[in-house]
Design a protein around this motif. Structure first.
Motif, PDB file in Angstrom:
ATOM      1  N   ARG A  12       8.348   5.904  -5.515  1.00 52.83           N
ATOM      2  CA  ARG A  12       9.475   6.845  -5.450  1.00 52.83           C
ATOM      3  C   ARG A  12       8.998   8.156  -4.845  1.00 52.83           C
ATOM      4  NH1 ARG A  12       9.759   5.284 -10.315  1.00 52.83           N
ATOM      5  NH2 ARG A  12      11.315   3.807 -11.024  1.00 52.83           N
ATOM      6  N   GLY A  13       9.899   8.837  -4.167  1.00 49.99           N
ATOM      7  CA  GLY A  13       9.544  10.145  -3.603  1.00 49.99           C
ATOM      8  C   GLY A  13       8.787  10.007  -2.290  1.00 49.99           C
ATOM      9  N   ARG A  14       8.315  11.149  -1.794  1.00 45.29           N
ATOM     10  CA  ARG A  14       7.687  11.179  -0.469  1.00 45.29           C
ATOM     11  C   ARG A  14       6.272  11.728  -0.490  1.00 45.29           C
ATOM     12  NH1 ARG A  14      10.936   9.172   2.770  1.00 45.29           N
ATOM     13  NH2 ARG A  14      13.156   9.476   2.784  1.00 45.29           N
ATOM     14  N   LYS A  15       5.710  11.966  -1.674  1.00 44.04           N
ATOM     15  CA  LYS A  15       4.346  12.520  -1.720  1.00 44.04           C
ATOM     16  C   LYS A  15       3.316  11.394  -1.688  1.00 44.04           C
ATOM     17  CE  LYS A  15       5.040  17.061  -3.176  1.00 44.04           C
ATOM     18  NZ  LYS A  15       5.829  17.851  -3.935  1.00 44.04           N
ATOM     19  N   LEU A  16       2.494  11.417  -0.668  1.00 44.16           N
ATOM     20  CA  LEU A  16       1.464  10.389  -0.498  1.00 44.16           C
ATOM     21  C   LEU A  16       0.319  10.590  -1.482  1.00 44.16           C
ATOM     22  CD1 LEU A  16       1.231  10.600   3.398  1.00 44.16           C
ATOM     23  CD2 LEU A  16       2.275   8.729   2.099  1.00 44.16           C
ATOM     24  N   ASN A  17      -0.268   9.483  -1.910  1.00 44.26           N
ATOM     25  CA  ASN A  17      -1.551   9.510  -2.618  1.00 44.26           C
ATOM     26  C   ASN A  17      -2.609   9.107  -1.602  1.00 44.26           C
ATOM     27  OD1 ASN A  17      -0.910  10.089  -5.379  1.00 44.26           O
ATOM     28  ND2 ASN A  17       0.101   8.095  -5.434  1.00 44.26           N
ATOM     29  N   PHE A  18      -3.861   9.466  -1.859  1.00 41.15           N
ATOM     30  CA  PHE A  18      -4.936   9.092  -0.951  1.00 41.15           C
ATOM     31  C   PHE A  18      -6.001   8.335  -1.732  1.00 41.15           C
ATOM     32  CE2 PHE A  18      -2.606  12.344   1.166  1.00 41.15           C
ATOM     33  CZ  PHE A  18      -2.593  11.919   2.480  1.00 41.15           C
ATOM     34  N   VAL A  19      -6.328   7.137  -1.243  1.00 35.16           N
ATOM     35  CA  VAL A  19      -7.248   6.231  -1.932  1.00 35.16           C
ATOM     36  C   VAL A  19      -8.520   6.103  -1.098  1.00 35.16           C
ATOM     37  CG1 VAL A  19      -7.553   3.888  -2.820  1.00 35.16           C
ATOM     38  CG2 VAL A  19      -5.287   4.947  -2.877  1.00 35.16           C
ATOM     39  N   ARG A  20      -9.665   6.210  -1.788  1.00 30.47           N
ATOM     40  CA  ARG A  20     -10.947   6.153  -1.085  1.00 30.47           C
ATOM     41  C   ARG A  20     -11.176   4.767  -0.485  1.00 30.47           C
ATOM     42  NH1 ARG A  20     -16.903   7.737  -3.229  1.00 30.47           N
ATOM     43  NH2 ARG A  20     -17.935   7.418  -1.231  1.00 30.47           N
ATOM     44  N   LEU A  21     -11.625   4.759   0.757  1.00 33.38           N
ATOM     45  CA  LEU A  21     -11.935   3.525   1.467  1.00 33.38           C
ATOM     46  C   LEU A  21     -13.354   3.110   1.115  1.00 33.38           C
ATOM     47  CD1 LEU A  21     -11.263   1.433   3.699  1.00 33.38           C
ATOM     48  CD2 LEU A  21     -12.076   3.093   5.375  1.00 33.38           C
ATOM     49  N   ASP A  22     -13.507   1.929   0.516  1.00 35.83           N
ATOM     50  CA  ASP A  22     -14.842   1.403   0.249  1.00 35.83           C
ATOM     51  C   ASP A  22     -14.799  -0.122   0.235  1.00 35.83           C
ATOM     52  OD1 ASP A  22     -14.152   0.440  -2.334  1.00 35.83           O
ATOM     53  OD2 ASP A  22     -14.657   2.358  -3.261  1.00 35.83           O
ATOM     54  N   SER A  23     -15.952  -0.726   0.013  1.00 37.46           N
ATOM     55  CA  SER A  23     -16.050  -2.188   0.130  1.00 37.46           C
ATOM     56  C   SER A  23     -15.333  -2.918  -1.007  1.00 37.46           C
ATOM     57  CB  SER A  23     -17.518  -2.609   0.158  1.00 37.46           C
ATOM     58  OG  SER A  23     -18.137  -2.194  -1.051  1.00 37.46           O
ATOM     59  N   LYS A  24     -14.925  -2.183  -2.043  1.00 39.52           N
ATOM     60  CA  LYS A  24     -14.276  -2.837  -3.184  1.00 39.52           C
ATOM     61  C   LYS A  24     -12.748  -2.804  -3.106  1.00 39.52           C
ATOM     62  CE  LYS A  24     -18.057  -1.236  -6.083  1.00 39.52           C
ATOM     63  NZ  LYS A  24     -18.447  -0.154  -5.174  1.00 39.52           N
ATOM     64  N   ASN A  25     -12.187  -2.148  -2.085  1.00 39.36           N
ATOM     65  CA  ASN A  25     -10.729  -2.076  -1.982  1.00 39.36           C
ATOM     66  C   ASN A  25     -10.104  -3.469  -1.897  1.00 39.36           C
ATOM     67  OD1 ASN A  25     -11.259   0.652   0.174  1.00 39.36           O
ATOM     68  ND2 ASN A  25     -10.200   0.894  -1.763  1.00 39.36           N
ATOM     69  N   ARG A  26      -8.996  -3.623  -2.578  1.00 35.22           N
ATOM     70  CA  ARG A  26      -8.124  -4.780  -2.365  1.00 35.22           C
ATOM     71  C   ARG A  26      -6.912  -4.233  -1.619  1.00 35.22           C
ATOM     72  NH1 ARG A  26      -8.447  -5.138  -7.682  1.00 35.22           N
ATOM     73  NH2 ARG A  26      -6.222  -5.464  -7.937  1.00 35.22           N
ATOM     74  N   TRP A  27      -6.269  -5.067  -0.818  1.00 33.87           N
ATOM     75  CA  TRP A  27      -5.242  -4.580   0.097  1.00 33.87           C
ATOM     76  C   TRP A  27      -3.911  -5.278  -0.129  1.00 33.87           C
ATOM     77  CZ3 TRP A  27      -6.623  -0.660   3.398  1.00 33.87           C
ATOM     78  CH2 TRP A  27      -7.986  -0.374   3.454  1.00 33.87           C
ATOM     79  N   LYS A  28      -2.842  -4.571   0.244  1.00 39.00           N
ATOM     80  CA  LYS A  28      -1.518  -5.196   0.271  1.00 39.00           C
ATOM     81  C   LYS A  28      -0.716  -4.541   1.392  1.00 39.00           C
ATOM     82  CE  LYS A  28       1.139  -2.270  -2.919  1.00 39.00           C
ATOM     83  NZ  LYS A  28       2.044  -1.612  -2.036  1.00 39.00           N
ATOM     84  N   LEU A  29       0.331  -5.261   1.812  1.00 40.95           N
ATOM     85  CA  LEU A  29       1.241  -4.671   2.789  1.00 40.95           C
ATOM     86  C   LEU A  29       2.171  -3.735   2.049  1.00 40.95           C
ATOM     87  CD1 LEU A  29       2.430  -7.354   5.354  1.00 40.95           C
ATOM     88  CD2 LEU A  29       1.114  -5.291   5.787  1.00 40.95           C
ATOM     89  N   GLY A  30       2.177  -2.479   2.455  1.00 38.06           N
ATOM     90  CA  GLY A  30       3.044  -1.499   1.812  1.00 38.06           C
ATOM     91  C   GLY A  30       4.361  -1.394   2.550  1.00 38.06           C
ATOM     92  N   PRO A  31       5.146  -0.354   2.204  1.00 41.26           N
ATOM     93  CA  PRO A  31       6.393  -0.116   2.938  1.00 41.26           C
ATOM     94  C   PRO A  31       6.070   0.062   4.423  1.00 41.26           C
ATOM     95  CG  PRO A  31       6.154   1.398   1.073  1.00 41.26           C
ATOM     96  CD  PRO A  31       4.875   0.626   1.180  1.00 41.26           C
ATOM     97  N   GLN A  32       6.992  -0.169   5.281  1.00 34.46           N
ATOM     98  CA  GLN A  32       6.802  -0.095   6.740  1.00 34.46           C
ATOM     99  C   GLN A  32       5.753  -1.107   7.228  1.00 34.46           C
ATOM    100  OE1 GLN A  32       6.551   3.349   5.214  1.00 34.46           O
ATOM    101  NE2 GLN A  32       8.749   3.516   5.517  1.00 34.46           N
ATOM    102  N   ASN A  33       5.433  -2.118   6.393  1.00 37.80           N
ATOM    103  CA  ASN A  33       4.473  -3.158   6.778  1.00 37.80           C
ATOM    104  C   ASN A  33       3.120  -2.629   7.219  1.00 37.80           C
ATOM    105  OD1 ASN A  33       5.704  -5.496   6.090  1.00 37.80           O
ATOM    106  ND2 ASN A  33       6.804  -5.708   8.030  1.00 37.80           N
ATOM    107  N   ILE A  34       2.647  -1.583   6.559  1.00 36.33           N
ATOM    108  CA  ILE A  34       1.337  -1.027   6.860  1.00 36.33           C
ATOM    109  C   ILE A  34       0.408  -1.379   5.704  1.00 36.33           C
ATOM    110  CG2 ILE A  34       0.025   1.098   7.266  1.00 36.33           C
ATOM    111  CD1 ILE A  34       2.649   2.300   8.393  1.00 36.33           C
ATOM    112  N   LEU A  35      -0.777  -1.878   6.039  1.00 38.04           N
ATOM    113  CA  LEU A  35      -1.750  -2.199   4.993  1.00 38.04           C
ATOM    114  C   LEU A  35      -2.132  -0.948   4.225  1.00 38.04           C
ATOM    115  CD1 LEU A  35      -4.423  -4.631   6.442  1.00 38.04           C
ATOM    116  CD2 LEU A  35      -2.958  -4.999   4.463  1.00 38.04           C
TER     117      LEU A  35
END
Length: 189
Positions: A74-97
């Motif tokens: 909800r809302g428009r404020k982005l969170n920022f997640v650290r990129l590392d080798s343990k990240n798991r991924w999903k397709l978010g809104p706008q089909n962006i990983l």
């Protein structure tokens, strides 16, 4: 206007895109935007957007913490997640990983944010995709006169430069725009 810029950007030949992406990574390093110890944010490119992957890899190799945006439910404020080798991924809104897990960094704690844009003008006004996420996330910068953190750096191709953009009060003004051929800087106030 958005459609024409998207079309011009999509028609850029691969070798031109790659040359600009390499040059921008070098420019960012020369400007001190990829120094060890900094917390930087970048993005995963969608469609024909300028790809920051070379810049991200150089940053990671140089010991820089890199964060990627995560669109909120909800809302428009982005969170920022650290990129590392343990990240798991999903397709978010706008089909962006986007990363599902990882250390979160508040927008105020970032040092540099490399952001995508659709178009820009010589005053460093930014035309985004129209979702308003970056404008909303970094609106706190508008109330600061002196201390401009994080630095906002647009990544684009020269073909995305426009004579003058109509600017709304909530639109972000960037500190730099890097195109591979030119470094556009905010004029000193």
């Amino acid at each position: 206007a958005r459609r024409a810029i998207r079309r011009a950007r999509a028609l850029l030949p691969p070798h031109e895109r790659h040359a600009a992406e390499l040059a921008v990574a070098t420019m960012a390093k020369q400007l001190g935007l990829l120094r060890r110890g900094l917390k930087i944010a970048a993005y995963i490119p969608a469609g024909s957007e300028f790809s920051p992957w070379i810049l991200i890899l150089r940053a990671l190799l140089g010991g820089v913490d890199v964060y990627l945006p995560k669109v909120p439910k909800r809302g428009r404020k982005l969170n920022f997640v650290r990129l590392d080798s343990k990240n798991r991924w999903k397709l978010g809104p706008q089909n962006i990983l986007e990363p599902l897990n990882g250390e979160i960094c508040s927008p105020r704690d970032l040092d540099i944010v490399f952001l995508p844009l659709l178009g820009f003008d010589s005053n460093l006004a930014r035309l985004g995709q129209g979702g308003g996420y970056y404008d909303c996330t970094f609106e706190f910068r508008r109330w600061r006169r002196k201390w401009k953190k994080p630095r906002l750096v647009g990544l684009a191709f020269d073909a995305q430069h426009l004579e003058q953009l109509p600017v709304d009060i909530w639109d972000l003004r960037l500190d730099y725009i890097l195109t591979g051929k030119k470094i556009w800087r905010q004029a000193a106030a």
